[in-house]
Design a protein around this motif. Sequence first.
Motif, PDB file in Angstrom:
ATOM      1  N   ASP A  47       0.865  -1.138   0.006  1.00 22.41           N
ATOM      2  CA  ASP A  47      -0.111  -0.018  -0.044  1.00 22.41           C
ATOM      3  C   ASP A  47       0.991   1.115   0.073  1.00 22.41           C
ATOM      4  OD1 ASP A  47      -2.267  -1.257   2.546  1.00 22.41           O
ATOM      5  OD2 ASP A  47      -2.074  -1.815   0.372  1.00 22.41           O
ATOM      6  N   VAL A  49       1.340   4.993   1.906  1.00 22.94           N
ATOM      7  CA  VAL A  49       1.087   5.740   3.102  1.00 22.94           C
ATOM      8  C   VAL A  49       1.572   7.280   2.669  1.00 22.94           C
ATOM      9  CG1 VAL A  49       1.495   6.393   5.602  1.00 22.94           C
ATOM     10  CG2 VAL A  49       1.367   3.963   4.807  1.00 22.94           C
ATOM     11  N   SER A 212       6.413   5.403  -0.762  1.00 22.06           N
ATOM     12  CA  SER A 212       6.234   4.044  -0.227  1.00 22.06           C
ATOM     13  C   SER A 212       5.580   3.597  -1.532  1.00 22.06           C
ATOM     14  CB  SER A 212       5.353   3.944   0.992  1.00 22.06           C
ATOM     15  OG  SER A 212       4.147   4.810   1.060  1.00 22.06           O
TER      16      SER A 212
ATOM     17  N   ARG B 157       8.191   4.269   5.932  1.00 24.71           N
ATOM     18  CA  ARG B 157       7.431   4.250   4.734  1.00 24.71           C
ATOM     19  C   ARG B 157       7.806   3.217   3.567  1.00 24.71           C
ATOM     20  NH1 ARG B 157       4.802   9.548   4.272  1.00 24.71           N
ATOM     21  NH2 ARG B 157       4.415   9.954   6.249  1.00 24.71           N
ATOM     22  N   ALA B 159       9.629   0.305   4.895  1.00 26.96           N
ATOM     23  CA  ALA B 159       9.465  -0.843   5.649  1.00 26.96           C
ATOM     24  C   ALA B 159       8.257  -1.697   5.302  1.00 26.96           C
ATOM     25  CB  ALA B 159       9.871  -0.684   6.994  1.00 26.96           C
ATOM     26  N   ALA B 175       6.096   7.808  20.143  1.00 28.73           N
ATOM     27  CA  ALA B 175       6.809   7.805  19.163  1.00 28.73           C
ATOM     28  C   ALA B 175       6.589   6.186  18.266  1.00 28.73           C
ATOM     29  CB  ALA B 175       8.312   7.787  19.319  1.00 28.73           C
ATOM     30  N   THR B 179       5.414   5.315  14.544  1.00 26.25           N
ATOM     31  CA  THR B 179       6.312   4.757  13.545  1.00 26.25           C
ATOM     32  C   THR B 179       5.354   3.861  12.833  1.00 26.25           C
ATOM     33  OG1 THR B 179       8.175   5.189  14.833  1.00 26.25           O
ATOM     34  CG2 THR B 179       8.459   3.541  13.073  1.00 26.25           C
ATOM     35  N   ASP B 181       2.182   3.562  12.550  1.00 26.24           N
ATOM     36  CA  ASP B 181       1.223   3.923  11.695  1.00 26.24           C
ATOM     37  C   ASP B 181       1.526   3.987  10.142  1.00 26.24           C
ATOM     38  OD1 ASP B 181      -0.484   5.891  14.374  1.00 26.24           O
ATOM     39  OD2 ASP B 181      -0.891   3.873  13.299  1.00 26.24           O
ATOM     40  N   ALA B 182       3.019   4.721  10.209  1.00 25.75           N
ATOM     41  CA  ALA B 182       3.647   4.974   8.927  1.00 25.75           C
ATOM     42  C   ALA B 182       3.956   3.995   8.064  1.00 25.75           C
ATOM     43  CB  ALA B 182       4.745   6.005   9.390  1.00 25.75           C
ATOM     44  N   ILE B 183       4.094   2.817   8.369  1.00 23.13           N
ATOM     45  CA  ILE B 183       4.304   1.630   7.648  1.00 23.13           C
ATOM     46  C   ILE B 183       3.208   1.195   7.048  1.00 23.13           C
ATOM     47  CG2 ILE B 183       5.449  -0.888   7.760  1.00 23.13           C
ATOM     48  CD1 ILE B 183       6.835  -0.262  10.425  1.00 23.13           C
ATOM     49  N   PRO B 184       3.451   1.129   5.563  1.00 19.23           N
ATOM     50  CA  PRO B 184       2.536   0.756   4.716  1.00 19.23           C
ATOM     51  C   PRO B 184       2.008  -0.784   4.492  1.00 19.23           C
ATOM     52  CG  PRO B 184       4.176   1.093   3.429  1.00 19.23           C
ATOM     53  CD  PRO B 184       4.736   1.489   4.811  1.00 19.23           C
ATOM     54  N   GLY B 185       0.876  -1.069   4.522  1.00 17.18           N
ATOM     55  CA  GLY B 185       0.526  -2.643   4.820  1.00 17.18           C
ATOM     56  C   GLY B 185       0.807  -3.334   3.160  1.00 17.18           C
TER      57      GLY B 185
END
Lengths: 302, 243, 475
Positions: A47, A49, A212, B157, B159, B175, B179, B181-185
């Motif tokens: 995905d 972000v 991303s 982003r 990772a 923190a 972090t 929340d910033a990782i995309p699925g």
Amino acid sequence: MIPIVMIIFLPLLLPGIINRSKAIMAGRKGQSIFQPYYHFAKLLGKDEVVSSTAGFITRIAPLIALAATLVAALFIPMGWQKSVLGFGGDFVLVLYLLALAKGIMVLAAMDSGSSFEGMGASRELSFTAFLEPAFMLILSALIYNGSLQSLASIISWHSINFHEVWSLISALLIASALYIMLLVEAARVPFDDPNTHLELTMIHEVMILDYSGFSLALIHYTAALKMLIYCSLISNLLIPGSFFWAPLIYFVLLFCQLVSIGLVESLMARFRMNRNLELVLVPVSISLLVMAALIARTLGGW
Amino acid sequence: MFELLKARILHGYQAIPDPLKAKINQAFPGVPRLSAGADLAALAKCCPVNAISDSGLDLGRCIFCGKCQRLDPEAVSFEADFRLAADSREKLIIRPGQQDYPETSIQTRLPRQFRRSFALRNVSAAGCNACELELGACSNVNFDMGRYGIEVVASPRHADALILTGPISQNMEAALYSTWDAIPGPRFLILSGACAISGGIFAESDKIRRSFASKLTVTLYIPGCPAHPLSIIHGLVTLMRGR
Amino acid sequence: MTNPSCLELPARLNSVAFFEQIRKLCQNGYSPMTLFGSKNRQLFCLLHQGAELKLLNGDFPSTLSFPSLSPQFPSFQILERELYEEQGLVPIGHPWLKPVRHPRGDIYEGYEFFASQSSALHEVGVGPVHAGVIEPGHFRFTCRGEIVEYLEIQLGYQHRGIIRIFEQDDIRDKVSLAECIAGDTAIGHALAYCGIVEALTATPPLGVRIRIIALELERIAMHLAVLSALAGDVAYLLGQNLLAALRTEVINTTLSICGSRFGKRWLCPGGVNYGIPMALAQGIVSNLKKTQNRIRLSCEAMLSEPSVLSRFDDTGKVTAPIASEYGFTGIVAKAAGLKLDSRVDFPLYPQIDFIPCTECSGDVYARAQLRYLEIMQSFDILFMLLKEPLDTKPLSQKPKEIKPDSLAISIVEGYRGRILHLAKTAGDGSTEFYRIVDPSLVNWQALAIAVRGEGISDFPLCNKSFDLSYCGSDL
């Protein structure tokens, strides 16, 4: 036809070869040569972000950069004397397309609102301010005594000719200027460390920290394609005359350049940020030298 | 110049040929074996982290200090087997008489797209720096996890997984969540070290917040204090590619 | 003074006399090691000058405030901030009372960073989560373009409340906790802790040569880690790879003896858990001799490589006057030219005779060169100790009963600098206080001073050359 296939499939191999040569220098196994391809494939399935402070420029920047670089690549000769597209004076278009790609990425970096990306953008542009004139000067010098020709014919006209001392010198000088430009544009040591984990020292990578998924995959591909463009220019310049085995020599030269980048990266430390600007002036001085020499040659006629 | 050449030649080829099948020094405390008739009550009293209870030895709490082994060598022994990682919290509890720990410990597989490329983002939430150094050592010339396509990346982003080290202090909680929340699925959570899995020796402290590690789904647990690079690499590669 | 030992509890002064006495001692050249308050409203201050120690004991001031010592003696700045945070005593006149570990939980609650209003300057904030695999901390830069004008460091993210756990229950069972104060200095802190227990229980330890071997192995391994990371920070990959492989050799030696690459589980109060059999010792000596040769080649090559030197030279300078004014210890002080080594001032048993290395320029190069010199020195110490048999049983003895109402002190020269543990037992044998002073607590200020005037892209290099512990400072 073949150059189009090369433009699509070859770029991601270049970082793979560089990483492999670094791994051999380090005494370890390292990633597979095709690792950038696996990385690309994985990113396609992720995905994205997007930060809430980013605007529309962040979304469209990777696509515009990719499109501009792809079109620019169509004008570059790759191992054969002709490029896919070409017309008289097309080198100006190539230069502007590459500048567009860089400019839109810089704008997107500032759009994100992060202070690191702003710093990276300003560093990036400070190098560009010197490199683009150098590039323009070199190419203008090369067409000085001919009519306005396409980039492919300029390069093949000035490529190495072992019978003439003059062409040997000029080709080598221009190739070294282009090599330094390659190191800067591709963000390699001694200008920038592509593997660094220190956000305060990054130049190129910091601009892509917020991307991303699919956008990131496009950015990696675009960067590799830009590397291919510069490497092709250097290789074509060093192919002697109109050799029958030109494509083979092209690939050999390409491979040698990549291995040399890996070697430089393993054996040299990175420069201090303020020294980078000093070194970026080298292509400028080489280009002025070549320009002056070509003018003198035409006027003096030796 | 010559010193550099000599140093490079003596360095040779440093990579461990196959980290998954490497032989580790016999002194290393790896997978524990509890004998069937072990006196768990006596062992439980001497354990500084309450890792031993009626159900057995909890690898998620164990800091491998060896006190229980020194107290009763017949009951507890640690084999030189670094394959400690597991994919569920229940599997980390070694029962008396259990012999099959590494064979069944990891059964999850990551989706196919991660077979050859896996990007990690490390957050050190009050780790003591031992786990962080061991994670950094995984990318060095000896262990070289890059050969499997695993790398530690600079931005969340970029990772695929968050690898957490440390017990999570209250000052790092915010923190850590941002972090994540910033990782995309698709994204995964990996806990490395006893402190990350259960709070370790700091579990009783009131400055520790465990909600992050207990509320989210965890994909991989890597026990150890610190988790040895071979354990980390074995756990990650088994997740990516299976046996 | 033998180290570790129990100290006589000094006479209790009233708070005015207490601070007056500190001021007088500092004017005569003493510098503070620690200043803190205990549960029953007593103040303690430990000062030293060379190998002389002075412990002062005083009452809490009734106004809960005292005239700050920091303007005259900057080495007190962080100690007074710590005292304020823990006990609420206000140092009047302190230049910048900022949080040390903010145990109240909310980092920026009511705290304003030092900021400038000028439009020519911009602020960059890094952390707490960093891009690499390192511990968290926040760095707030005020920059003019690429040059750093001012850096403010805010730590406390690693605060785990370790002191409270030390002060609970039986003090003799805390060795695993001591190893986790700072995992990369596991042996240094564990050795200091064992010294406290042995002093409080009057138990002479066994296996003392093995303990020094463990400490020196840790010193070599961590100095190699720092040198390797320094090479990585300037993208000198060859140096990074060579030194990382050599570090693996050294920590695998530690692994072969005790099972842990960091030396955890090796030490215990009363002795050691693992000895070194003769056959193993011979293998270790031959292996380490080869490793020492390779380290010599790699470091000499790296520290004479022009592109590396152009990064290291003149970067991140900390000069001797600043180092002694702020009370920096360890590598920071030695690289500036101060001869401060606890192995000489407060030697452990068995005493090793040597001259501590110093450099004079105080820049990144000096600190790197100093680490290399200390590595070579530690090798010499190791080879000397490994000649004797090291597996005579028993390896340890169980600590005896805790002496009530006793104050113990234990000082160890860890690889970063001087580690101090100080503990007192109450009348019923419980622990009244347990204080830990990691060298990083004071040395973080050195980083803030060293980067002023440097380019911001040189900051990671400076940070790594100091290699300070976040969790040792945050506890």
